[in-house]
Design a protein around this motif. Structure first.
Motif, short mmCIF file in Angstrom:
data_model
loop_
_atom_site.label_atom_id
_atom_site.label_comp_id
_atom_site.label_asym_id
_atom_site.label_seq_id
_atom_site.Cartn_x
_atom_site.Cartn_y
_atom_site.Cartn_z
N VAL A 346 60.82 91.09 2.42
CA VAL A 346 60.35 91.49 1.09
C VAL A 346 60.80 92.93 0.88
CG1 VAL A 346 58.33 91.70 -0.42
CG2 VAL A 346 58.39 89.94 1.36
N LYS A 347 62.00 93.08 0.37
CA LYS A 347 62.63 94.39 0.30
C LYS A 347 62.19 95.18 -0.92
CE LYS A 347 66.68 92.65 2.74
NZ LYS A 347 66.32 93.21 4.03
N LYS A 348 61.60 94.52 -1.92
CA LYS A 348 61.22 95.22 -3.14
C LYS A 348 59.84 94.78 -3.60
CE LYS A 348 65.80 96.27 -4.99
NZ LYS A 348 66.64 96.28 -6.20
N VAL A 349 59.28 95.56 -4.51
CA VAL A 349 57.99 95.22 -5.12
C VAL A 349 58.24 94.59 -6.49
CG1 VAL A 349 55.85 96.17 -6.05
CG2 VAL A 349 56.73 96.99 -3.85
N TYR A 350 59.07 95.22 -7.27
CA TYR A 350 59.47 94.66 -8.57
C TYR A 350 60.43 93.49 -8.34
CZ TYR A 350 57.41 98.40 -11.42
OH TYR A 350 56.54 99.24 -12.05
N CYS A 352 59.85 90.65 -7.34
CA CYS A 352 59.46 89.79 -6.22
C CYS A 352 58.40 88.80 -6.69
CB CYS A 352 58.89 90.65 -5.09
SG CYS A 352 58.29 89.71 -3.67
N ASP A 353 58.49 87.57 -6.23
CA ASP A 353 57.49 86.56 -6.57
C ASP A 353 56.09 87.09 -6.27
OD1 ASP A 353 56.47 83.78 -7.07
OD2 ASP A 353 55.96 83.98 -4.95
N LEU A 354 55.16 86.92 -7.21
CA LEU A 354 53.83 87.54 -7.12
C LEU A 354 53.07 87.06 -5.88
CD1 LEU A 354 51.50 88.29 -10.09
CD2 LEU A 354 50.56 87.34 -8.00
N THR A 355 53.03 85.75 -5.66
CA THR A 355 52.29 85.22 -4.51
C THR A 355 52.93 85.69 -3.20
OG1 THR A 355 51.62 83.26 -5.78
CG2 THR A 355 51.45 83.12 -3.39
N THR A 356 54.25 85.71 -3.17
CA THR A 356 54.95 86.19 -1.98
C THR A 356 54.56 87.64 -1.67
OG1 THR A 356 56.85 84.74 -2.37
CG2 THR A 356 57.23 86.69 -1.00
N LEU A 357 54.49 88.46 -2.70
CA LEU A 357 54.19 89.88 -2.52
C LEU A 357 52.79 90.09 -1.96
CD1 LEU A 357 55.34 92.78 -3.02
CD2 LEU A 357 54.09 92.73 -5.19
N VAL A 358 51.79 89.42 -2.56
CA VAL A 358 50.41 89.65 -2.12
C VAL A 358 50.18 89.09 -0.72
CG1 VAL A 358 49.49 89.79 -4.46
CG2 VAL A 358 49.53 87.58 -3.30
#
Length: 543
Positions: A346-350, A352-358
């Motif tokens: 997960v190289k970025k915050v913007y 990025c898929d929302l569920t993946t990020l959280v």
């Protein structure tokens, strides 16, 4: 993992694995039960199927000593031309693993792989389309095909019962991958607070203090548990060829064969269809991946091209998050929906898929949403035209880069960005950049239906049903955002932002039409505004 035709299986009942061979696997399973589930221990990989693969017969090519007319160019000396089954059987009787290719006498122009296994000659219809195959797997050479086939036949013959039961006692919950999702042991067990001081019983005053402390610890634990929910994320398994020996991370058994030994959770598909559409006065590219996810971006490859390189799509390049779980095909059906991508993917915050990020950051909502809303509410609720007035675009990009680079350590304080419109712009940009909108494509029609309904009570009922269609992480983020926007409307006299005005701003930001028809998308804009307006006004009822 059965790749060769079903008719090739031995007619006699296949024996269970010999007891001496099965003991290591049983010992491994017993060892797992002794592990403390609160502490990660390395899994014990089971070697039985690996040993069987080592024992499998080796391929032995039976070469043809005469010249054969019309030999296909992709076959070698193993091709014997048009011979009968009886002749092939006689030639193959020399040893286990012997093989040859013959042309069918009944159907000239079709070819058969004859293979000696289990003191019988097995016949398989052979195909070639640039690679050789008899089932799903495709091979560069006949030798590799036969090697893989012999391994598969040998293991499925010798260990049929073992394979059927290998998903019963999985090690999945004991491996490092799942311990990432598990609550640490020190949080699970409440500390024992009762101490004996020099052998004396504690006083009543001590007991009161002790109960108070216990209550505080319990409440803190509950609060922490509420703060870190367990969101579901489905694994995206794809057939994978593993280089070197690999073991299944669900059942701990060896993944046998030469190629396509199992499946790997490999994130978003790379193959895209790119087309052009017009939204308002802007011509933009619309990218639709094989999973049905549709993405808008301003980068424009050639019209209607097939993009297989992730770098050809700026959004796809950020959608490569995956957990990389390796399992047997049959084990993949048993794995829970708990894909947790490694943070290194997960190289970025913007973007990025929302569920993946959280899930990757183990948070309840995206950090961008929490941090921006906190900053806005601390110093911007009375700002005129809040969310309507645009901030300086270069500084908004600067905030985006700060989140992508530093994550939750990004500094968005007043010392760095005095203009609150920069923070509101960064929050809106986050929602616009989501590959799957906050109000997802699946739920979109139901939300639009609610806006088209004239009866207020029916509107709320449909909205309630629509919210159930959202993934949990999306629904929680939407709830938090709507509660914030409701608080913004409470300062309408100062900021001049009503629910209707906020609906105009956030409608197209949170919702995107799934259809490729640009006109239909334009017609939906007024309904998108109404949806957000209704969500804000009825936030306390709907959530």
């Amino acid at each position: 993992m059965r790749e060769l035709p079903r008719q090739c299986q031995p007619r006699a009942a296949r024996p269970a694995p010999a007891a001496p061979r099965a003991r290591p696997a049983a010992a491994a399973a017993m060892a797992l039960t002794l592990f403390d589930t609160d502490e990660y221990r390395p899994p014990v990989w089971k070697s039985y199927l690996y040993q069987l693969q080592q024992e499998a017969p080796h391929p032995r090519r039976i070469t043809c000593t005469r010249e054969v007319e019309n030999r296909p160019k992709y076959y070698g000396r193993e091709f014997h031309g048009m011979i009968s089954r009886e002749e092939a059987d006689q030639l193959l009787s020399v040893a286990e693993g012997s093989y040859l290719i013959r042309e069918s006498q009944r159907q000239p122009g079709t070819y058969t792989l004859a293979l000696r296994f289990g003191s019988q000659t097995r016949n398989f219809r052979l195909y070639y389309d640039g690679k050789h195959f008899v089932g799903e797997k495709r091979f560069e050479s006949i030798h590799d095909l036969v090697t893989d086939g012999l391994i598969t036949l040998y293991i499925e013959t010798k260990a049929a019962e073992y394979i059927a039961k290998m998903t019963i006692n999985p090690i999945y919950e004991h491996i490092g991958y799942t311990t990432l999702n598990r609550e640490p042991a020190h949080k699970k067990h409440m500390p024992t607070l009762r101490d004996e001081h020099d052998g004396k019983e504690s006083t009543g005053e001590d007991e009161v203090a002790e109960k108070r402390l216990t209550s505080l610890v319990r409440r803190a634990t509950l609060k922490e548990n509420e703060h870190i929910p367990k969101y579901e994320k489905i694994h995206n398994f794809k057939v994978h060829t593993f280089r070197g020996p690999h073991w299944c991370e669900y059942c701990a058994n060896f993944m046998w064969g030469l190629i396509a030994q199992g499946v790997k959770c490999a994130g978003v598909r790379n193959s895209l269809r790119v087309s052009m559409c017009r939204v308002g006065d802007r011509q933009i590219s619309r990218c639709c991946c094989e999973t049905g996810v549709q993405l808008h971006f301003t980068y424009k490859p050639a019209d209607s091209q097939r993009a297989t390189d992730p770098k050809s799509c700026p959004l796809l390049a950020n959608l490569k998050e995956n957990c990389g779980l390796n399992v047997h095909k049959q084990c993949s059906k048993m794995v829970p929906n708990d894909c947790k991508p490694d943070l290194k993917h997960v190289k970025k915050v913007y973007s990025c898929d929302l569920t993946t990020l959280v899930k990757a950051h183990f948070t309840k909502r995206p950090m961008v949403v929490d941090m921006c809303i906190r900053e806005i509410e601390s110093r911007g609720l009375n700002s005129e035209g809040l969310y309507r007035v645009s901030g300086f675009s270069d500084l908004i990009e600067d905030v985006k880069m700060a989140f992508d680079r530093d994550g939750e350590k990004a500094d968005i304080s007043v010392n760095m960005y005095e203009d609150i419109n920069i923070i509101t712009g960064a929050l809106k940009l986050y929602f616009r950049d989501l590959p799957i909108p906050l109000i997802t494509y699946d739920a979109y029609p139901k939300f639009i239906e609610s806006a088209k309904t004239t009866d207020p009570d029916e509107q709320l009922e449909i909205l309630h049903e629509a919210l159930k269609l959202l993934p949990p992480a999306h629904c929680e983020t939407l709830r938090y955002l709507m509660a914030h926007l409701k608080r913004v409307t409470l300062h309408e006299k100062e900021n001049l932002m009503s629910a209707e005005n906020l609906g105009i701003v956030f409608g197209p930001t949170l919702m995107r039409a799934p259809e490729l028809d640009a006109m239909a998308a334009l017609n939906d804009i007024r309904y998108q505004r109404l949806v957000v307006e209704m969500l804000i006004k009825n936030e306390d009822i709907l959530f």
